[in-house]
Scaffold this active site. Structure first.
Site, PDB file in Angstrom:
ATOM      1  N   HIS A 156       0.827  -1.208   0.000  1.00 28.26           N
ATOM      2  CA  HIS A 156       0.000   0.000   0.000  1.00 28.26           C
ATOM      3  C   HIS A 156       0.855   1.249   0.000  1.00 28.26           C
ATOM      4  O   HIS A 156       2.038   1.230   0.350  1.00 28.26           O
ATOM      5  CB  HIS A 156      -0.956  -0.001   1.199  1.00 28.26           C
ATOM      6  CG  HIS A 156      -0.323   0.400   2.503  1.00 28.26           C
ATOM      7  ND1 HIS A 156      -0.062   1.700   2.837  1.00 28.26           N
ATOM      8  CD2 HIS A 156       0.103  -0.345   3.567  1.00 28.26           C
ATOM      9  CE1 HIS A 156       0.489   1.756   4.037  1.00 28.26           C
ATOM     10  NE2 HIS A 156       0.606   0.520   4.501  1.00 28.26           N
ATOM     11  N   CYS A 157       0.220   2.348  -0.417  1.00 27.88           N
ATOM     12  CA  CYS A 157       0.819   3.671  -0.260  1.00 27.88           C
ATOM     13  C   CYS A 157      -0.226   4.515   0.457  1.00 27.88           C
ATOM     14  O   CYS A 157      -0.786   4.061   1.453  1.00 27.88           O
ATOM     15  CB  CYS A 157       1.263   4.244  -1.604  1.00 27.88           C
ATOM     16  SG  CYS A 157       0.023   4.147  -2.919  1.00 27.88           S
ATOM     17  N   ALA A 158      -0.524   5.720  -0.005  1.00 25.84           N
ATOM     18  CA  ALA A 158      -1.579   6.513   0.628  1.00 25.84           C
ATOM     19  C   ALA A 158      -2.941   6.103   0.069  1.00 25.84           C
ATOM     20  O   ALA A 158      -3.826   5.651   0.797  1.00 25.84           O
ATOM     21  CB  ALA A 158      -1.314   8.000   0.426  1.00 25.84           C
TER      22      ALA A 158
END
Length: 267
Positions: A156-158
């Site tokens: 994941h990232c943001a």
């Protein structure tokens, strides 16, 4: 061994854009195993029930591609017992800090100056190119970890769209998933219930007016042209996907084979 079937996609209340990438086909007719590779937005706002669901996935590793500025804005991921968290920032906090401040706080004229006339989409495509060219060490580390012991994994990232999207794409390329299938999964980030919740400062002029939202939309869309920019960068820089994996990411043939064993259904 009976073929695994996907579990019903959960409705997570504090985590956006979660999904299992299982079921995608490879060029040689195999499929990505359900329950081996997941993607999502950040886990900082996961509720107790979200965390309880995530804990049922048997995750070995969570790869968090956010940088320090993201962590300040959203917070650290909730901790899941027994799961390893690996933070590998794929963008520099200083890169575009002024740009993102203007996205959050700027007035309409400021936003037009940095986003209008295709500038926002151009910036997104350029960021995809840069991540592919400049973050080979990070992507190499991810793939070697997956081949070694890190499956099941969540990336994941943001928003779970750009940095995670590229990393998922690279992982899928490495096991032979076709680019069209990778694109189809990538574009699912546009589904209304998956989209990142855009936040503008309460005191920002014009706040979330339709005109502002239209200017911002290229930044928060998953667009085929962005992923195409990443693929074109692979082709232009290394010539072929195989050379990118071998020379750019240092993946030996036996490592790719281990990756396929980890992520794909048995023949």
């Amino acid at each position: 061994m009976p073929p695994q079937v996907p579990s019903t996609e959960p409705e997570l209340s504090g985590v956006r854009n979660f999904r299992d990438v299982g079921g995608l086909s490879t060029a040689d007719g195999r499929r990505v195993r359900y329950g081996s590779l997941f993607r999502s937005g950040h886990l900082a706002h996961a509720t107790e029930s979200d965390a309880a669901f995530l804990s049922t996935l048997g995750l070995h590793t969570i790869f968090d591609f956010r940088n320090a500025a993201d962590h300040r804005l959203e917070g650290q991921d909730v901790e899941l017992p027994g799961v390893r968290n690996v933070n590998l920032p794929l963008s520099d906090p200083a890169d575009g800090a002024e740009f993102w401040k203007m996205v959050r706080d700027g007035n309409l004229d400021q936003l037009k100056s940095i986003l209008a006339d295709g500038k926002a989409a151009g910036r997104m495509s350029e960021s995809y190119r840069r991540i592919v060219k400049e973050r080979t060490a990070e992507h190499s580390r991810v793939l070697h970890a997956l081949a070694e012991d890190s499956v099941p994994a969540l990336m994941h990232c943001a928003a779970g769209k750009d940095r995670a999207g590229i990393s998922i794409a690279v992982s899928l390329l490495a096991v032979g998933v076709e680019r069209e299938a990778i694109e189809a999964d990538y574009l699912k980030s546009n589904d209304p219930h998956r989209r990142y919740l855009v936040r503008r400062s309460d005191n920002s002029p014009a706040g979330m007016s339709p005109e502002v939202m239209e200017l911002l939309s290229p930044l928060f869309d998953a667009r085929a042209e962005y992923l195409a920019a990443a693929f074109e960068t692979i082709d232009r820089t290394w010539g072929t996907t195989d050379r990118y994996l071998a020379e750019g990411l240092g993946l030996a043939p036996e490592t790719r084979e281990r990756l396929r064993d980890r992520l794909l259904d048995e023949v």
